[in-house]
Design a protein around this motif. Structure first.
Motif, PDB file in Angstrom:
ATOM      1  N   ASP A  53      -8.168   7.249  11.195  1.00  0.00           N
ATOM      2  CA  ASP A  53      -8.045   6.717   9.841  1.00  0.00           C
ATOM      3  C   ASP A  53      -8.887   5.451   9.697  1.00  0.00           C
ATOM      4  OD1 ASP A  53      -7.155   6.528   7.215  1.00  0.00           O
ATOM      5  OD2 ASP A  53      -5.298   5.497   7.754  1.00  0.00           O
ATOM      6  N   HIS A 108     -13.878   6.349   6.642  1.00  0.00           N
ATOM      7  CA  HIS A 108     -13.584   7.615   5.978  1.00  0.00           C
ATOM      8  C   HIS A 108     -14.817   8.371   5.514  1.00  0.00           C
ATOM      9  CE1 HIS A 108      -9.414   5.822   4.828  1.00  0.00           C
ATOM     10  NE2 HIS A 108      -9.517   6.101   6.109  1.00  0.00           N
ATOM     11  N   ASP A 159       0.825  -1.209   0.000  1.00  0.00           N
ATOM     12  CA  ASP A 159       0.000   0.000   0.000  1.00  0.00           C
ATOM     13  C   ASP A 159       0.860   1.259   0.000  1.00  0.00           C
ATOM     14  OD1 ASP A 159      -2.305  -1.473   0.052  1.00  0.00           O
ATOM     15  OD2 ASP A 159      -2.556  -1.366   2.214  1.00  0.00           O
ATOM     16  N   TRP A 167      -0.717   4.531   0.738  1.00  0.00           N
ATOM     17  CA  TRP A 167      -1.721   5.515   1.135  1.00  0.00           C
ATOM     18  C   TRP A 167      -1.074   6.750   1.753  1.00  0.00           C
ATOM     19  CZ3 TRP A 167      -7.166   4.435   1.225  1.00  0.00           C
ATOM     20  CH2 TRP A 167      -7.505   3.160   0.795  1.00  0.00           C
ATOM     21  N   HIS A 168       0.176   6.642   2.104  1.00  0.00           N
ATOM     22  CA  HIS A 168       0.824   7.707   2.877  1.00  0.00           C
ATOM     23  C   HIS A 168       1.967   8.377   2.132  1.00  0.00           C
ATOM     24  CE1 HIS A 168      -1.526   6.519   6.350  1.00  0.00           C
ATOM     25  NE2 HIS A 168      -1.246   5.270   6.053  1.00  0.00           N
ATOM     26  N   ARG A 171      -4.571  -0.538   7.765  1.00  0.00           N
ATOM     27  CA  ARG A 171      -4.577  -1.829   7.057  1.00  0.00           C
ATOM     28  C   ARG A 171      -3.624  -2.833   7.681  1.00  0.00           C
ATOM     29  NH1 ARG A 171      -5.416  -2.242   0.786  1.00  0.00           N
ATOM     30  NH2 ARG A 171      -7.426  -1.238   0.684  1.00  0.00           N
TER      31      ARG A 171
END
Length: 183
Positions: free
Chosen positions: A160, A163, A29, A31-32, A65
């Motif tokens: 988080d 959402h 991932d 996402w950041h 996650r």
């Protein structure tokens, strides 16, 4: 670990070490805004820096996650030699129809769970990098955790989880009053 003194390599921590951290807690991932190749922790630096500077006693992380932001927060507590992270995630899997039914109309459009927190691997997730002493995992919803956590208060909170506007608003209303003054 992350905040080692500058070495002859002229970097705070080894690139290999940071890449292992990213592989363990972010997996595939991004996402950041992580840049694995260069060892850039992306938005993780924000949480790490704030916790290193504020030196909180308690941190709360709602949702993740594979534990990236909770692990970043725990690493900062470890480097501070103080503080603990309460990590809360219900372990929902967006591919599981039963979990989509639990969330009703919000469904998977507002959360990205992969069901990781109900796996055997998850039980040992924070033992890597010796973070398990700095983090307490709660497999439950943020709503249930807020009720169960009694009068606990936090110096730093990361939301988080759900959402959706309704979900983040509910978490904010539920938890804002429990932020320590100056947090």
């Amino acid at each position: 670990m992350i905040a080692k003194l500058f070495s002859s390599q002229k970097q705070i921590a080894s690139l290999k070490h940071i890449q292992e951290f990213i592989d363990t807690y972010a997996k595939q991932d991004n996402w950041h805004e992580i840049a694995r190749a260069s060892g850039n922790l992306g938005y993780g630096w924000i949480h790490y820096s704030l916790i290193r500077l504020l030196r909180p006693n308690r941190v709360l992380c709602i949702g993740s996650r594979y534990g990236y932001i909770p692990a970043i927060c725990a690493m900062a507590c470890k480097d501070n030699k103080k503080g603990v992270v309460d990590f809360v995630d219900p372990g929902y899997d967006q591919a599981n129809p039963k979990h989509n039914n639990i969330l009703g109309a919000r469904k998977s459009t507002h959360w990205g769970g992969v069901g990781f927190w109900h796996t055997k691997e998850a039980k040992n997730q924070f033992k890597s990098f010796d973070l398990d002493r700095y983090i307490s995992v709660h497999i439950t919803t943020s709503k249930k955790f807020a009720k169960q956590s009694g009068s606990l208060r936090w110096n730093h909170i990361s939301l988080d989880g759900d959402h959706s506007y309704e979900g983040i608003s509910a978490d904010f209303r539920r938890l804002w009053p429990r932020v320590v003054s100056g947090g």
